[in-house]
Scaffold this motif. Structure first.
Motif, PDB file in Angstrom:
ATOM      1  N   UNK A  64       9.620  21.601   1.578  1.00  0.00           N
ATOM      2  CA  UNK A  64       9.757  22.847   0.801  1.00  0.00           C
ATOM      3  C   UNK A  64      10.540  22.634  -0.505  1.00  0.00           C
ATOM      4  N   UNK A  65      11.061  21.426  -0.710  1.00  0.00           N
ATOM      5  CA  UNK A  65      11.720  21.133  -2.002  1.00  0.00           C
ATOM      6  C   UNK A  65      10.689  20.905  -3.109  1.00  0.00           C
ATOM      7  N   UNK A  66       9.424  20.698  -2.682  1.00  0.00           N
ATOM      8  CA  UNK A  66       8.358  20.496  -3.666  1.00  0.00           C
ATOM      9  C   UNK A  66       7.979  21.855  -4.264  1.00  0.00           C
ATOM     10  N   UNK A  67       8.183  22.011  -5.586  1.00  0.00           N
ATOM     11  CA  UNK A  67       7.884  23.292  -6.223  1.00  0.00           C
ATOM     12  C   UNK A  67       6.439  23.356  -6.699  1.00  0.00           C
ATOM     13  N   UNK A  68       5.865  22.207  -6.987  1.00  0.00           N
ATOM     14  CA  UNK A  68       4.439  22.134  -7.390  1.00  0.00           C
ATOM     15  C   UNK A  68       3.914  20.778  -6.955  1.00  0.00           C
ATOM     16  N   UNK A  69       2.646  20.769  -6.544  1.00  0.00           N
ATOM     17  CA  UNK A  69       2.014  19.479  -6.276  1.00  0.00           C
ATOM     18  C   UNK A  69       0.948  19.266  -7.344  1.00  0.00           C
ATOM     19  N   UNK A  70       1.036  18.150  -8.055  1.00  0.00           N
ATOM     20  CA  UNK A  70       0.103  17.874  -9.151  1.00  0.00           C
ATOM     21  C   UNK A  70      -0.898  16.815  -8.685  1.00  0.00           C
ATOM     22  N   UNK A  71      -2.193  17.181  -8.696  1.00  0.00           N
ATOM     23  CA  UNK A  71      -3.210  16.230  -8.241  1.00  0.00           C
ATOM     24  C   UNK A  71      -4.006  15.651  -9.399  1.00  0.00           C
ATOM     25  N   UNK A  72      -3.909  16.340 -10.549  1.00  0.00           N
ATOM     26  CA  UNK A  72      -4.610  15.854 -11.747  1.00  0.00           C
ATOM     27  C   UNK A  72      -3.626  15.926 -12.905  1.00  0.00           C
ATOM     28  N   UNK A  73      -3.509  14.851 -13.681  1.00  0.00           N
ATOM     29  CA  UNK A  73      -2.703  14.974 -14.896  1.00  0.00           C
ATOM     30  C   UNK A  73      -3.524  14.575 -16.113  1.00  0.00           C
ATOM     31  N   UNK A  74      -3.055  14.986 -17.279  1.00  0.00           N
ATOM     32  CA  UNK A  74      -3.815  14.758 -18.511  1.00  0.00           C
ATOM     33  C   UNK A  74      -3.090  13.771 -19.409  1.00  0.00           C
ATOM     34  N   UNK A  75      -3.860  12.838 -19.961  1.00  0.00           N
ATOM     35  CA  UNK A  75      -3.312  11.873 -20.918  1.00  0.00           C
ATOM     36  C   UNK A  75      -3.894  12.211 -22.277  1.00  0.00           C
ATOM     37  N   UNK A  76      -3.021  12.391 -23.282  1.00  0.00           N
ATOM     38  CA  UNK A  76      -3.511  12.861 -24.577  1.00  0.00           C
ATOM     39  C   UNK A  76      -2.997  11.993 -25.711  1.00  0.00           C
ATOM     40  N   UNK A  78      -3.918  11.731 -30.334  1.00  0.00           N
ATOM     41  CA  UNK A  78      -4.573  12.566 -31.343  1.00  0.00           C
ATOM     42  C   UNK A  78      -6.099  12.491 -31.239  1.00  0.00           C
ATOM     43  N   UNK A  79      -6.624  11.374 -30.706  1.00  0.00           N
ATOM     44  CA  UNK A  79      -8.079  11.234 -30.659  1.00  0.00           C
ATOM     45  C   UNK A  79      -8.689  11.465 -29.287  1.00  0.00           C
ATOM     46  N   UNK A  80      -7.888  11.297 -28.226  1.00  0.00           N
ATOM     47  CA  UNK A  80      -8.444  11.336 -26.866  1.00  0.00           C
ATOM     48  C   UNK A  80      -7.704  12.333 -25.990  1.00  0.00           C
ATOM     49  N   UNK A  81      -8.418  12.800 -24.999  1.00  0.00           N
ATOM     50  CA  UNK A  81      -7.821  13.717 -24.034  1.00  0.00           C
ATOM     51  C   UNK A  81      -8.564  13.490 -22.724  1.00  0.00           C
ATOM     52  N   UNK A  82      -7.896  12.835 -21.773  1.00  0.00           N
ATOM     53  CA  UNK A  82      -8.620  12.578 -20.525  1.00  0.00           C
ATOM     54  C   UNK A  82      -7.811  13.061 -19.318  1.00  0.00           C
ATOM     55  N   UNK A  83      -8.552  13.418 -18.260  1.00  0.00           N
ATOM     56  CA  UNK A  83      -7.889  13.862 -17.029  1.00  0.00           C
ATOM     57  C   UNK A  83      -7.916  12.736 -16.018  1.00  0.00           C
ATOM     58  N   UNK A  84      -6.832  12.574 -15.303  1.00  0.00           N
ATOM     59  CA  UNK A  84      -6.768  11.535 -14.274  1.00  0.00           C
ATOM     60  C   UNK A  84      -6.584  12.215 -12.924  1.00  0.00           C
ATOM     61  N   UNK A  90      -0.251  11.933  -5.069  1.00  0.00           N
ATOM     62  CA  UNK A  90      -0.004  13.051  -5.984  1.00  0.00           C
ATOM     63  C   UNK A  90       1.441  13.000  -6.476  1.00  0.00           C
ATOM     64  N   UNK A  91       1.723  13.842  -7.473  1.00  0.00           N
ATOM     65  CA  UNK A  91       3.083  13.935  -8.003  1.00  0.00           C
ATOM     66  C   UNK A  91       3.653  15.281  -7.577  1.00  0.00           C
ATOM     67  N   UNK A  92       4.873  15.281  -7.091  1.00  0.00           N
ATOM     68  CA  UNK A  92       5.541  16.543  -6.753  1.00  0.00           C
ATOM     69  C   UNK A  92       6.557  16.852  -7.840  1.00  0.00           C
ATOM     70  N   UNK A  93       6.716  18.137  -8.106  1.00  0.00           N
ATOM     71  CA  UNK A  93       7.760  18.557  -9.040  1.00  0.00           C
ATOM     72  C   UNK A  93       8.896  19.161  -8.214  1.00  0.00           C
TER      73      UNK A  93
END
Ligand SMILES: Cc1cc2nc3c(=O)[nH]c(=O)nc-3n(C[C@H](O)[C@H](O)[C@H](O)COP(=O)(O)OP(=O)(O)OC[C@H]3O[C@@H](n4cnc5c(N)ncnc54)[C@H](O)[C@@H]3O)c2cc1C
Length: 366
Positions: A64-76, A78-84, A90-93
């Motif tokens: 319950x210490x996990x406030x958000x679970x991130x399963x997709x993150x974005x790498x940006x 100026x020319x590219x924007x991709x989702x991983x 996963x990453x927990x916040x």
């Protein structure tokens, strides 16, 4: 003049963040007597709070210490924007004030003695360390067999015993109120954070915006980056370790762990997970009463990985051209999966040159 000793213990741990609190807990579980010092029980470490979710399972930490679970993150860039897509990992916040407090509570429940007090200095007597501590307005002395510097990037223990500071960079950081987002964005390139990265992460019902920066120009860069997304928030600078293999593990019955030892993964700047994992390794060395084992085991487990990430950072964050190349690589599913496997530890990197060769051949193969 003889000094009045107020407490005696096998291990005195300075710093109740992730590294110190985990070490205390693991030592107590093995019945190794220890005292955990934290100068401020309400401390809220300025931090993105992003941590590999596997930590909850590995260290039996309440989920319950996990406030958000991130399963997709974005790498940006100026020319590219991709989702991983992180697939199985996963990453927990987490929110650091709450997270660190819970880790200290778990240590206490396992048998550690917890004191709200500040380490000032120490000296050595035969096989013992005598530490001078400020508790409320009183000065007390603690005798211990081992002293642990788990007191962060500006470690007093390190300064007093090793005579130097952790190699570090400045991080500009701001918290944005009343925003709720469900994603993590990483920004690369000269417009955002030259040779490093900038980020936007969820932070409870706030958002954290930050950038690792090298010089004063970069401050202007961060200003522009932040203003592009959010306005008027107060920006502050905090240090983050920049790992340089300086081998600051053990000296004069004193160990360093976590940020105090510089154990933050290059490129990603993940420090929470590696503080906890390094504490686990250190606990084994202390239980076995084998100080050398700490560095040996740490090197065996992480040296290759840390060198690999340092090398990749040097290659791919050199300038905008290489940043865009990196994001193009990440656009290829096979390369993305391989990079993630090195990051989450499911496979070990081979030599740096070999890996670069592999990346390029995989990229150009149809
Ligand atoms: C802006 C920023 C964002 C970050 N974001 C992330 C992220 O998203 N993910 C991630 O993995 N890492 C992140 N990090 C890095 C991460 O915060 C650290 O690597 C991690 O906190 C290290 O844990 P630690 O226990 O070694 O040290 P710390 O968390 O710094 O804990 C040290 C503790 O020691 C106490 N202390 C200090 N001096 C004394 C003293 N003299 N006596 C008694 N107690 C003392 C402090 O109060 C503190 O509680 C970030 C760092 C910064 C600066």
């Amino acid at each position: 003049m003889s000094i009045k000793i107020d407490f005696e213990t096998d291990v005195l741990i300075v710093g109740g963040g992730p590294s110190g609190a985990t070490l205390a807990r693991l030592l107590s579980k093995k019945n190794k007597n220890n005292i955990l010092l934290e100068k401020n029980f309400n401390f809220d470490k300025p931090c993105g709070g992003g941590i590999k979710s596997q930590v909850f399972r590995e260290f039996d930490i309440p989920k319950d210490l996990e406030k958000k679970e991130i399963k997709v993150f974005n790498l940006k860039s100026i020319k590219n924007d991709i989702s991983v897509n992180l697939n199985n990992s996963s990453i927990s916040i987490v929110l650091r004030q709450e997270f660190d407090k819970k880790l200290r509570d778990l240590a206490q429940e396992s048998g550690s003695k917890l004191l709200e007090a500040r380490f000032l200095e120490c000296f050595f007597e035969n096989d013992d360390v005598i530490s001078k501590i400020k508790m409320k307005n009183e000065i007390i002395h603690i005798r211990s067999n081992y002293l642990i510097g788990a007191d962060g990037v500006q470690s007093t223990v390190r300064k007093k015993v090793f005579g130097n500071n952790t190699n570090a960079l400045l991080t500009n950081y701001a918290l944005i109120d009343n925003k709720d987002i469900d994603y993590c964005d990483f920004y690369f390139g000269d417009d955002y954070s030259p040779n490093e990265y900038a980020w936007i992460f969820p932070h409870g019902n706030k958002v954290s915006v930050g950038a690792v920066l090298k010089n004063d120009d970069a401050k202007t860069v961060f200003g522009k980056f932040k203003d592009k997304y959010y306005e008027n928030e107060k920006v502050k600078g905090y240090f983050i370790p920049c790992w340089n293999d300086d081998k600051a593990f053990y000296k004069n019955r004193t160990f360093l762990v976590g940020d105090a030892a510089g154990h933050v993964l290059p490129f990603t700047y993940e420090g929470i997970y590696f503080a906890i994992k390094s504490a686990e390794i250190l606990s084994k060395a202390i239980i076995n009463n084998e100080p050398k084992m700490y560095q040996e085991l740490w090197n065996k487990t992480y040296l290759k990985k840390f060198r690999f990430f340092k090398f990749m950072q040097k290659v791919f964050l050199r300038n905008d051209f290489f940043v865009n190349l990196m994001l193009k690589f990440f656009g290829k599913e096979k390369l993305q999966r391989r990079a993630l496997s090195y990051w989450n530890g499911s496979s070990q990197p081979i030599s740096n040159k070999k890996i670069l060769f592999k990346i390029f051949t995989l990229f150009f193969r149809k």
